[in-house]
Design a protein around this motif. Structure first.
Motif, PDB file in Angstrom:
ATOM      1  N   GLU A 200       0.826  -1.208   0.000  1.00  0.00           N
ATOM      2  CA  GLU A 200       0.000   0.000   0.000  1.00  0.00           C
ATOM      3  C   GLU A 200       0.861   1.260   0.000  1.00  0.00           C
ATOM      4  O   GLU A 200       0.574   2.223  -0.712  1.00  0.00           O
ATOM      5  CB  GLU A 200      -0.914  -0.016   1.223  1.00  0.00           C
TER       6      GLU A 200
ATOM      7  N   PRO B  21      -0.965  -2.640  -5.962  1.00  0.00           N
ATOM      8  CA  PRO B  21      -2.242  -3.270  -5.591  1.00  0.00           C
ATOM      9  C   PRO B  21      -2.038  -4.666  -5.008  1.00  0.00           C
ATOM     10  O   PRO B  21      -1.174  -5.419  -5.465  1.00  0.00           O
ATOM     11  CB  PRO B  21      -3.023  -3.316  -6.903  1.00  0.00           C
TER      12      PRO B  21
ATOM     13  N   ASP C 134      -2.866  -8.443  -4.585  1.00  0.00           N
ATOM     14  CA  ASP C 134      -3.418  -9.481  -5.459  1.00  0.00           C
ATOM     15  C   ASP C 134      -3.485 -10.784  -4.656  1.00  0.00           C
ATOM     16  O   ASP C 134      -2.447 -11.373  -4.335  1.00  0.00           O
ATOM     17  CB  ASP C 134      -2.529  -9.645  -6.697  1.00  0.00           C
TER      18      ASP C 134
END
Length: 337
Positions: free
Chosen positions: A209, A214, A216
């Motif tokens: 973050e 992102p 996953d």
């Protein structure tokens, strides 16, 4: 001819009852008298009977160690022998014995603890792991029996515990890979029933973050804390994704991850970089030598035993915790992209 307490008392010029109090480590006996009695015991070759000592002091001078799995599984992972080595050093220095309990499941584990506590077989207990659904911690807390947990409990109120900053440690490992140019980073851990696995997953997510990467879920897998567990977890990930790096929360699992990568036609670190946890001795001799997070396993054992003995010796002891620092050990299993 057997030497008796009366013989020791006569040699030390004290009453037999004083010898018994010295053996029980009664605080009311002066240091000078204790030294005189111990000298007499040594000269006569007198060894106090352990059962008599326990009856006199109402102490067993024994610490119970609760293993989270069977002996066969537990001792195959170097973490447990090393943490026990730390505990045993402190116990030896304080003249305590260790009683080790292994079990095949949580029900057997709880029964072992109940037997130790209700049977007054130990003066305190060290739990060698912390689970998310742990029945032992609330039971021991309710019993007001001295215990220490290696691993931060989900509910730590009134509990003595010792751990690393596992969120910070995993964040450190993940950021190390990110700084090496990796963005497709997989995460492999043991079961999420263990708080340590949850915390390290949180640290991994936090690092992603912070770097705008992102999360996953297809890059995340859990399995047994074993080489085969690491192999199986990595194979599941490789069937869906092709990560350029992997955070593995246990060095033994890392060996299985390396084997899976090779079986899949990949090279470590040329195709997949890898960072492990625990810095077990074998990690330096892996092929390639493993970059890893040293969690100071021995110190976890030492601090847990020290904390427990403070609890045992002081009835007014207030629950406390200790954070053992970690450090990154750089070797040859990671390269820059």
């Amino acid at each position: 001819m057997n030497v008796t307490i009366k013989d020791v008392a006569q040699r030390a010029h004290v009453a037999p009852s004083t010898v018994s109090r010295v053996i029980a480590d009664n605080p009311r006996i002066s240091k000078e008298t204790k030294e005189r009695v111990f000298k007499a015991m040594e000269e006569l070759g007198y060894y106090p009977n352990a059962i008599a000592r326990s009856l006199a002091s109402k102490m067993t001078y024994t610490i119970g160690l609760i293993m989270p799995r069977s002996a066969e599984d537990a001792f195959s992972n170097p973490f447990f022998p090393e943490v026990m080595r730390g505990i045993s050093v402190v116990a030896h220095n304080e003249k305590y014995d260790l009683l080790i309990s292994t079990s095949g499941n949580e029900e057997e584990e709880k029964q072992a603890v109940i037997d130790m506590v209700k049977g007054r077989r130990v003066d305190g207990i060290v739990l060698l792991c912390s689970r998310t659904t742990d029945e032992l911690i609330p039971w021991l807390r309710e019993e007001k029996f001295p215990f220490t947990v290696i691993g931060k409990p989900l509910d730590s109120k009134g509990v003595c515990w010792v751990d690393n900053d596992n969120i910070g440690a995993s964040r450190l490992a993940t950021n190390y890979l990110i700084k090496h140019g990796h963005r497709e980073i997989a995460f492999i851990s043991g079961s999420l029933e263990f708080v340590v696995s949850l915390d390290r997953l949180d640290g991994y997510k936090l690092a992603l973050e912070e770097n705008n990467i992102p999360f996953d879920k297809e890059l995340v897998a859990q399995d047994e804390f074993s080489e085969d567990g690491g192999y199986n977890a990595m194979m599941r990930i490789l069937k869906q994704k092709k990560p350029t790096a992997v955070v593995v929360t246990d060095d033994i699992m890392s060996f299985g991850v390396i084997r899976a990568a090779i079986d899949y036609g990949l090279k470590v670190p040329q195709d997949v970089s890898l960072i492990g946890f625990n810095n077990i001795p074998l990690s330096a001799y892996a092929n390639p030598p493993l970059t890893t997070i040293d969690i100071s396993t021995f110190d976890l054992g030492v601090k847990s035993a020290e904390l427990l003995l403070k609890n045992i010796k002081n009835k007014d002891f207030v629950a406390d915790h200790i954070i053992v620092p970690v450090k990154l050990i750089e070797r040859k299993s990671c390269i820059k992209r």
